[in-house]
Motif scaffolding. Sequence first.
Motif, PDB file in Angstrom:
ATOM      1  N   TRP A  94      -4.220  35.089  50.212  1.00 23.58           N
ATOM      2  CA  TRP A  94      -4.344  35.166  48.747  1.00 23.58           C
ATOM      3  C   TRP A  94      -4.887  33.892  48.085  1.00 23.58           C
ATOM      4  O   TRP A  94      -5.845  33.965  47.325  1.00 23.58           O
ATOM      5  N   PRO A  95      -4.280  32.716  48.369  1.00 23.60           N
ATOM      6  CA  PRO A  95      -4.733  31.536  47.622  1.00 23.60           C
ATOM      7  C   PRO A  95      -6.230  31.312  47.770  1.00 23.60           C
ATOM      8  O   PRO A  95      -6.949  31.182  46.781  1.00 23.60           O
ATOM      9  N   ALA A  96      -6.709  31.333  49.006  1.00 30.18           N
ATOM     10  CA  ALA A  96      -8.126  31.085  49.236  1.00 30.18           C
ATOM     11  C   ALA A  96      -8.972  32.169  48.580  1.00 30.18           C
ATOM     12  O   ALA A  96      -9.964  31.904  47.905  1.00 30.18           O
ATOM     13  N   MET A  97      -8.509  33.415  48.741  1.00 24.50           N
ATOM     14  CA  MET A  97      -9.296  34.527  48.232  1.00 24.50           C
ATOM     15  C   MET A  97      -9.435  34.444  46.723  1.00 24.50           C
ATOM     16  O   MET A  97     -10.527  34.552  46.165  1.00 24.50           O
ATOM     17  N   PHE A  98      -8.297  34.229  46.039  1.00 29.24           N
ATOM     18  CA  PHE A  98      -8.371  34.252  44.578  1.00 29.24           C
ATOM     19  C   PHE A  98      -9.063  33.017  44.020  1.00 29.24           C
ATOM     20  O   PHE A  98      -9.767  33.100  43.024  1.00 29.24           O
ATOM     21  N   LEU A  99      -8.886  31.898  44.697  1.00 32.95           N
ATOM     22  CA  LEU A  99      -9.622  30.717  44.247  1.00 32.95           C
ATOM     23  C   LEU A  99     -11.113  30.953  44.421  1.00 32.95           C
ATOM     24  O   LEU A  99     -11.919  30.578  43.574  1.00 32.95           O
ATOM     25  N   GLY A 100     -11.451  31.639  45.509  1.00 34.71           N
ATOM     26  CA  GLY A 100     -12.855  31.979  45.740  1.00 34.71           C
ATOM     27  C   GLY A 100     -13.394  32.850  44.614  1.00 34.71           C
ATOM     28  O   GLY A 100     -14.442  32.571  44.028  1.00 34.71           O
ATOM     29  N   PHE A 101     -12.625  33.896  44.279  1.00 39.38           N
ATOM     30  CA  PHE A 101     -13.007  34.761  43.149  1.00 39.38           C
ATOM     31  C   PHE A 101     -13.226  33.934  41.895  1.00 39.38           C
ATOM     32  O   PHE A 101     -14.182  34.112  41.160  1.00 39.38           O
ATOM     33  N   HIS A 102     -12.302  33.010  41.714  1.00 36.10           N
ATOM     34  CA  HIS A 102     -12.343  32.204  40.507  1.00 36.10           C
ATOM     35  C   HIS A 102     -13.634  31.394  40.446  1.00 36.10           C
ATOM     36  O   HIS A 102     -14.336  31.379  39.443  1.00 36.10           O
ATOM     37  N   LEU A 103     -13.959  30.760  41.570  1.00 36.89           N
ATOM     38  CA  LEU A 103     -15.166  29.943  41.601  1.00 36.89           C
ATOM     39  C   LEU A 103     -16.398  30.813  41.380  1.00 36.89           C
ATOM     40  O   LEU A 103     -17.322  30.440  40.665  1.00 36.89           O
ATOM     41  N   LEU A 104     -16.353  32.007  41.979  1.00 36.20           N
ATOM     42  CA  LEU A 104     -17.473  32.926  41.792  1.00 36.20           C
ATOM     43  C   LEU A 104     -17.647  33.261  40.321  1.00 36.20           C
ATOM     44  O   LEU A 104     -18.728  33.183  39.759  1.00 36.20           O
ATOM     45  N   ALA A 105     -16.523  33.627  39.699  1.00 34.90           N
ATOM     46  CA  ALA A 105     -16.581  34.020  38.298  1.00 34.90           C
ATOM     47  C   ALA A 105     -17.110  32.877  37.447  1.00 34.90           C
ATOM     48  O   ALA A 105     -17.915  33.070  36.538  1.00 34.90           O
ATOM     49  N   LYS A 106     -16.647  31.680  37.777  1.00 31.13           N
ATOM     50  CA  LYS A 106     -17.111  30.524  37.019  1.00 31.13           C
ATOM     51  C   LYS A 106     -18.573  30.236  37.301  1.00 31.13           C
ATOM     52  O   LYS A 106     -19.364  29.985  36.400  1.00 31.13           O
ATOM     53  N   GLY A 107     -18.891  30.282  38.614  1.00 25.94           N
ATOM     54  CA  GLY A 107     -20.248  29.962  39.028  1.00 25.94           C
ATOM     55  C   GLY A 107     -21.271  30.865  38.347  1.00 25.94           C
ATOM     56  O   GLY A 107     -22.338  30.417  37.944  1.00 25.94           O
ATOM     57  N   GLY A 108     -20.890  32.110  38.170  1.00 26.58           N
ATOM     58  CA  GLY A 108     -21.800  33.071  37.555  1.00 26.58           C
ATOM     59  C   GLY A 108     -22.243  32.627  36.174  1.00 26.58           C
ATOM     60  O   GLY A 108     -23.369  32.879  35.754  1.00 26.58           O
ATOM     61  N   LYS A 109     -21.350  31.978  35.479  1.00 25.71           N
ATOM     62  CA  LYS A 109     -21.671  31.606  34.102  1.00 25.71           C
ATOM     63  C   LYS A 109     -22.151  30.166  33.980  1.00 25.71           C
ATOM     64  O   LYS A 109     -22.468  29.707  32.904  1.00 25.71           O
ATOM     65  N   GLY A 110     -22.165  29.481  35.084  1.00 23.60           N
ATOM     66  CA  GLY A 110     -22.519  28.063  35.009  1.00 23.60           C
ATOM     67  C   GLY A 110     -21.248  27.275  34.741  1.00 23.60           C
ATOM     68  O   GLY A 110     -20.623  27.414  33.701  1.00 23.60           O
TER      69      GLY A 110
END
Lengths: 449, 316
Positions: free
Chosen positions: B285-301
């Motif tokens: 979970w921790p790695a997965m959700f942090l990954g999601f988080h970075l993705l979501a952030k990365g998408g917007k810059g």
Amino acid sequence: MKNFIKAGFKPVDSLNDPDDGHRWSIMQKLLLGLTPQEYFKQLRRNPFNWLLFIIFAVGLPVIVYRYYMGLGSVMHGSHDYPWGLFLGFGLFCMVPLSASGFLLGTTVELFGHKKFKPILNLALLNGLLGYLFAVIYLLVDLGVPWRLYYPMVISWGTAAVLFLVGWHVATYLTVQVLEVSETFFEWINWPTAKKYIHSGTIGLTVAGIILSTLHQGALGTLLTYAPGKVHPLWYSSEFMWIFYLCSSVFAGLCMVIAVSTVVKKTMAWRCNSDFLDNLDAITIGLAKGASMALVTYFAIKLIGMTHDNLWVYLTTGWGTWYLLEIGLGVVLPIILFSIAIRKKSVGLIRFTAFLTIAGLLMNRLNTALISFNWNLYQEIPHPLETIISVTIFALFIVVYRFLLYRLPILYSWKAVPAKALASVPVLDQAAPISTQPQPEHQFAKGMSS
Amino acid sequence: MSGISRRKFLKSTVVAGGSAAAAMSSTKSAFAMKEFEGYPDSMGVLVDLTRCIGCRTCEAACNKEHNLPEPAVPFDNFSVFDQVFHGGKQKRRPTEKAYTVVNRYETKAQGAPVYRKIQCNHCSEPACLTSCFVNAYKKTKEGAVIYNADVCVGCRMCMVACPFGVPAYSYDSALHPEIIKCNFCYDKRLKNGQPPACVEACPQDALTFGHRKTLVKIAHERIRSNHKKYVDYVYGEKEVGGTSWMYLSSVPFDQVGFNTTLQKHPILDNTKSFLGIVPMVLGIWPAMFLGFHLLAKGGKGEKEDKSKNKVEVHGE
Ligand code: SF4
Ligand code: SF4
Ligand code: SF4
């Protein structure tokens, strides 16, 4: 309260009094900027407060009585039904309804869906209070409540699922206190602390997901200790945790919809335009999430039924009751939600959210109480047990309302009012409230709806 | 011994779940250590329903041995057998005032009534023990399942879990409520190798005390040598992983109040599918959700998003 607002009163929502720029004292903040007399006047005027008063007048002495006379004085003291409403409702129902905190935390903080931001604080508070009161129910129910911390420090029953539940609820409660404390620090004006907490948001949110996934599921797993006692239709040693986890998702979301509905109806004066204007769109978004969880839940229920081959039970009386639960609490909401989302009918969504919550309550009570000992006999909760449960729930409402009135949850805190700082007035009393109606005031508009 | 490795596995998973959450993984192994060594010397009792005459002597002996409160109906009064509760659906059961009770059953299979003694069965893998989150129960090497009121919080999970409906709770005590159940006379007798009070008192030899292993053999021997008399089944040999107290009967067990639908494997196993996911959730979970988080952030810059975030928080 509504009358004061109509009269042009503006509840405290900033660090300084916007009229003269002096800082609100804690007392003034607590009284929302009213004088004590005015505050009690508005308390007395609300008929709901009278209802609460009656509940407390009856319920609080009963709670005291329970601690003096022992659990047996307020429960049937059954050896076959060790758990009653306190756990059946207080723990098994409150916890899934409080999944809102981690759900919206994930959506907003991790996935960056800023659309839901205005409701995030409400969802977090709902989570915190739900858990807090689950623990309060537990304190009433435990035979030796002053040993609540024993599983933490004194003696570890490490193989027990309840051990995991206990630890997780305790840690998650801490996480939620931290999450909500951001608004509290804002309110008492301690920006450093607020900033500090804010910097840990992501960590707290991830911790929330882990803890929630595990203990929501663990709650269901608790009942796998009692195969044969729980009716097969509500039991599944394989799927119990998935059922409970999945249903907590729609329960938590529907609870946010339900609470925001109540808030909009009864305390719109406290909401800012960001909240009120976006609420409909947010509600539709939440409903989409909830209906997805409902569909998933229904699907895994069907898989569970087939896996354990439970179809034969459907023709019995228990089967009818089960179908009623699934029909009213799962299938009907799926249909209504899909209609409402397509038609963008927020009213129907709100109704369906309440219906879904009712379905969830039915499910949890069915598993933990009603179908428990299905082959023995049925037990109807003791009247005093019911009274205590209602009293604690009333307390839940009061605390909930108290915090919503004050903390910047439905509105945002105005830290630096630009204009007012110019003059430094010497006023040490709350500004007297004009009784002249000023209908052009912005808050009056909110109320008329 | 699959039972042991299973328990060890389950224990360490829950510990991981509990302690990792509290960041205490260092103490983890210390608490996962406490293990059952198997029960080669477990004692037990074989209850032969065909011999029991319903004299209630065992009830009286147990009451005396443990200084339990005077019963509402004296032990020489047999009207208790007529007592039914909850709309006739239930006969007597062990309560906070009685560790053991004897019930009478009129059966179709047999003209004469059959009597059955109920007490804690001292399971090999007790559900009460494994469900308790403060470890209040202990399975001793002699086979007794004993309870320690000093750590009990009173959650009554063990009562929910016991498949035989044995533990009772002293609800009426405000300050010292506790679980009350048969303890195999552990403190004063079993520990010293003596048979329990009820066994010793039985005038009919309906209760046989001995090593569990031997008792299983004796039970099957009795069935073999008198297969007309006995139902070919030893209740408790397999139920929920086996119990130290076992029963023989001349009538089908479900006609004399036994739950014949119980699973054969330990209750603890039912939590397995859930406990299996605990380490996965903790690990992934921790790695997965942090990954999601970075993705979501990365998408917007990332930078833009951060500043926007701040404005939203403070600026409304
Ligand atoms: S019979 Fe019940 S109380 Fe006795 S050891 Fe087994 S589970 Fe525990
Ligand atoms: S009631 Fe006591 S002994 Fe039973 S599970 Fe709870 S803490 Fe353990
Ligand atoms: S073994 Fe001891 S405690 Fe258990 S029923 Fe017999 S006499 Fe009572």
